[in-house]
Design an enzyme around this catalytic site. Structure first.
Site, PDB file in Angstrom:
ATOM      1  N   ASP A   8      47.674  46.939  31.566  1.00 37.01           N
ATOM      2  CA  ASP A   8      47.022  45.695  31.192  1.00 37.01           C
ATOM      3  C   ASP A   8      45.924  45.467  32.236  1.00 37.01           C
ATOM      4  O   ASP A   8      46.033  45.947  33.371  1.00 37.01           O
ATOM      5  CB  ASP A   8      48.051  44.556  31.224  1.00 37.01           C
ATOM      6  CG  ASP A   8      47.415  43.207  30.971  1.00 37.01           C
ATOM      7  OD1 ASP A   8      46.578  43.101  30.055  1.00 37.01           O
ATOM      8  OD2 ASP A   8      47.750  42.256  31.692  1.00 37.01           O
ATOM      9  N   ASP A  10      43.993  42.196  32.976  1.00 38.05           N
ATOM     10  CA  ASP A  10      43.979  40.921  33.673  1.00 38.05           C
ATOM     11  C   ASP A  10      45.326  40.611  34.312  1.00 38.05           C
ATOM     12  O   ASP A  10      46.343  40.607  33.632  1.00 38.05           O
ATOM     13  CB  ASP A  10      43.633  39.828  32.662  1.00 38.05           C
ATOM     14  CG  ASP A  10      42.698  38.792  33.241  1.00 38.05           C
ATOM     15  OD1 ASP A  10      42.415  38.895  34.436  1.00 38.05           O
ATOM     16  OD2 ASP A  10      42.268  37.902  32.504  1.00 38.05           O
TER      17      ASP A  10
END
Length: 212
Positions: A8, A10
């Site tokens: 991922d 962020d």
């Protein structure tokens, strides 16, 4: 056996939460809608239109058309991108860069798996694009996490089966997506204490102990 690792973006590789918050807050304030950190936490890992619907739960004005809703998300995104333009390579820690380089050195294929349509722009701004073999983002999916689509595409782009991939996530919705995709779910930050997480880590560097 894990052959590919999907990250991922962020909250794992970079931290743009503050930019999202400022951009949504500006929109909410203009519309007279209550918006705070608690509401903002519900938006983590959630796509743009779904995030807007969460904010509009507290909206009391005239009903909005789909076109008006799209325009609002574009207004928010323009404000967000303006804030993103201030990002530099210094926004990625040496720990993150060194860990990614070592994982690749050990033979793992690496991908980003993010719902954000700004993923490639952010990777460019922080000079991290070359650290990955593939990027799966909001431009190639129709469903947001907890749907596993973004991770399944990441595995596909790496040329791997989902069960041969691990996912590194900081949000429970991302862990749910990884599990739904039949992948090893590694949690950091908030996701480290989530009960569906397979492996919990305190820092990105801990991945070098998990994937030896």
């Amino acid at each position: 056996m894990v052959k590919g690792i999907i990250f991922d973006l962020d909250g794992v590789l970079v931290f743009t939460d503050k930019f999202h918050y400022k951009a949504w807050k500006g929109l909410a304030d203009r519309m007279g809608i209550e918006f705070n950190e608690e509401i903002n936490n519900r938006l983590r890992g959630v796509g743009r239109m779904d995030s807007l619907e969460i904010i509009l739960e507290r909206y009391t004005g005239e009903p909005l058309t789909q076109e008006e809703k799209v325009a609002l998300t574009e207004e928010k995104n323009d404000a967000y991108k303006e804030l993103l333009s201030t990002m530099t390579p210094d926004d990625v820690t040496r720990e993150v860069r060194d860990t990614l380089a070592e994982l690749r050195n050990r033979g793992y294929k690496l991908s980003v798996g993010s719902s954000s349509k700004n993923t490639k722009y952010i990777l460019d701004r922080v000079d991290l694009k070359d650290a990955f073999d593939a990027v799966s983002d909001g431009t190639n999916i129709t469903k947001s996490k907890p749907d596993p689509e973004v991770f399944l595409k990441g595995a596909e782009f790496l040329g791997l089966e989902p069960e041969d991939c691990a996912v590194i996530e900081d949000a429970p919705a991302g862990i749910d997506a990884a599990k739904a995709g039949n992948m090893l779910a590694v949690g950091i930050g908030e996701a480290a204490s989530y009960d569906k997480t397979d492996v919990s880590i305190d820092s990105i560097a801990d991945l070098l102990k998990v994937f030896e």
